[in-house]
Design an enzyme around this catalytic site. Structure first.
Site, PDB file in Angstrom:
ATOM      1  CB  SER A  18      -0.878  -0.018   1.263  1.00  0.00           C
ATOM      2  OG  SER A  18      -1.261   1.277   1.656  1.00  0.00           O
TER       3      SER A  18
ATOM      4  CE1 TYR B 267      -3.767  -1.464   5.454  1.00  0.00           C
ATOM      5  CE2 TYR B 267      -2.538   0.562   5.076  1.00  0.00           C
ATOM      6  CZ  TYR B 267      -3.228  -0.535   4.590  1.00  0.00           C
ATOM      7  OH  TYR B 267      -3.359  -0.701   3.223  1.00  0.00           O
TER       8      TYR B 267
END
Length: 251
Positions: free
Chosen positions: A134, A147
């Site tokens: 990501s 995250y």
């Protein structure tokens, strides 16, 4: 015909990648925790698919999977580390179990799967390992500590592995996608609203778009591949100015 191991194959990008690779004449090893989902996908694909239901963060389970795959099909040509999870929360709102779970996938899932298959790939002298990541691995945004930290860990794993693999014929590749239209946002209500305003300028990718990009990296391995093009341009332009990128991420 190549043999490709895909973690996180039960949905989203992993599932779309499996379908695309089989469509192109390859065979796939499907790994995910949900046995019902990967067995249904294998039933759809047919003999070109081999399903293995296990948690890729469990090293012993992954070793058992690898032993079975190697005995049946030999060393894989490609490993696609696509397993990933995580919630966007400030650290104060993140439990220890949630923090561990976010590190389990993608980071430990990628480490365990790569470690299990790498010796056979090195002995053969060729192969590709792809880590799907990501943009948070470059610039975290507020409210995503667990995250983002896990995504940075995955990027660090790729960078270190790339150094180790130079000259071996096995390539470590880092593939970064902007926003993907998948079930992640349905499963994590409120997360989409937390995304930086910058993300609204980016085209949203479909899982099928991502699958085609992954195939392009399999065909032409490279250190890092970023999609879509606008994200790649922004990351390159912002590289000399980290404070500016952090400011954009806070918007």
């Amino acid at each position: 015909m190549k043999t490709i191991v895909i973690t996180g194959a039960s949905s989203g990008v992993g599932q779309a990648t499996a379908r695309e690779l089989v469509r192109r004449g390859h065979r796939v090893v499907l790994n995910a925790r949900r046995a019902d989902l990967i067995e249904a996908l294998a039933g759809e694909i047919g003999e070109a698919a081999l399903p293995f239901a296990c948690d890729a963060a469990d090293a012993d389970a992954v070793d058992a999977m690898a032993a079975d795959v190697l005995s049946r099909w030999g060393p894989p040509d490609v490993v696609v580390n696509c397993a990933g999870a995580g919630q966007w929360k400030p650290l104060a709102d993140t439990s220890a179990a949630e923090a561990q779970g976010m590190m389990d996938a993608p980071y430990f899932a990628a480490v365990n799967t790569t470690r299990a298959f790498l010796p056979a790939m090195l002995n053969r002298g060729r192969g590709v390992v792809i880590h799907v990541n990501s943009p948070a691995c470059f610039t975290p945004w507020p409210g995503s500590v667990g995250y983002a930290a896990a995504r940075w860990a995955l990027r660090g794993f790729h960078e270190a592995l790339w150094q180790d693999l130079r000259g071996t014929g096995v390539h470590s590749c880092h593939v970064v996608f902007a926003k993907v239209a998948s079930g992640y946002f349905d499963a994590n209500p409120g997360v989409e609203a937390q995304m930086p305003r910058l993300s609204r300028w980016m085209p949203t990718l479909t899982p099928e778009d991502c699958a085609r990009h992954i195939v392009s990296v399999i065909d032409r391995p490279r250190h890092t591949a970023v999609f879509p093009t606008l994200l790649r341009v922004m990351l390159v332009a912002g590289r000399p100015f980290p404070p500016v990128m952090r400011w954009f991420a806070r918007l």
